[in-house]
Design an enzyme around this catalytic site. Structure first.
Site: not given
Ligand SMILES: Nc1nc2c(c(=O)[nH]1)N[C@@H](CN(C=O)c1ccc(C(=O)N[C@@H](CCC(=O)O)C(=O)O)cc1)CN2
Ligand code: GAR
Length: 205
Positions: A98, A114, A148
């Protein structure tokens, strides 16, 4: 009653856990919308429960900030992030970072779950990374989202041992068995005021 906007990208089993919890009239939160960055299979869970859904695709916008603005507008249309009660945005498998503008608008009323014990293994491939690191345990973290990636204040964690030879999929499912009730309990605690997000954000280093 705490209004929830849940954001997903995949199968939505954590969303289903929240839907199941919110079906109990005693649960102190209700899901007013479910959004995604893609045609996530998990949207079907919301549709089956009669919860409005929306998809805001990054490819439809010039940059991440513009995508975030449209995502914010879709959430606010359902009454989350507006008015005297901020509600809560729950990232439950949203696989998109985001942008800063979105985070500033909603955090600390913006949480994520996460599948690792942050700060270990941040990012999009946490379960794979824990296995690759040869870890003997991992787990799940519910945290406030900040600008972050997976760096926001930790709210709740749960641990699980890693079994020799298990696959990423097997381990991830065992993590989810802890994650789903942990997320429900965390939302309940926030809704009841037993977990203060502003205080958690202030206390963060
Ligand atoms: N500003 C933030 N946004 C989001 C966070 C966060 O901590 N700060 N958490 C994520 C969920 N997440 C880990 O828990 C996570 C999800 C996706 C990515 C990532 O690198 N995404 C890429 C695309 C990856 C792909 O297409 O396979 C991207 O957005 O460019 C990192 C962490 C929810 N949002
Ligand atoms: N880094 C972000 C990430 O890996 N998130 C993870 O995606 C899964 C979604 O499962 P669900 O679609 O079955 O709820 C969950 O395990 C969540 O922690």
């Amino acid at each position: 009653m705490l209004k929830l906007a849940v954001l997903i990208s995949g199968g939505g089993s954590n969303l289903q856990a929240l839907l199941d919890a919110a079906a109990d009239p005693e649960f102190p939160a209700r899901i007013v919308c479910v959004g995604s960055d893609t045609d996530a299979p998990g949207l079907a869970h919301a549709e089956a429960a009669g919860v409005p859904t929306f998809v805001v695709r990054p490819r439809d916008y010039d940059d991440r900030e513009e995508w975030g603005q449209m995502l914010s507008a879709a959430i606010q249309e359902h009454g989350v992030g507006t008015g005297p009660e901020p509600g809560l945005v729950v990232s439950a498998g949203l696989m998109r970072i985001l942008p800063a503008g979105f985070v500033r608008e909603f955090s600390p009323h913006l949480i994520n779950t996460h599948p690792a014990l942050l700060p270990l293994h941040p990012g999009a491939h946490a379960v794979r990374d824990a296995l690759a690191a040869g870890a003997t345990e991992t787990g799940v973290t519910v945290h406030v989202i900040d600008e972050g990636v997976d760096t926001g204040p930790v709210l709740r964690q749960a641990r699980v041992e890693i079994r020799a030879g298990e696959t990423e999929e097997e381990l991830h499912e065992r993590i989810k068995q802890l994650e789903r009730p942990l997320l429900v309990q965390t939302v309940r605690d926030i809704a009841l005021g037993e977990l203060d997000l502003a205080e958690a954000a202030r206390a963060a280093p």
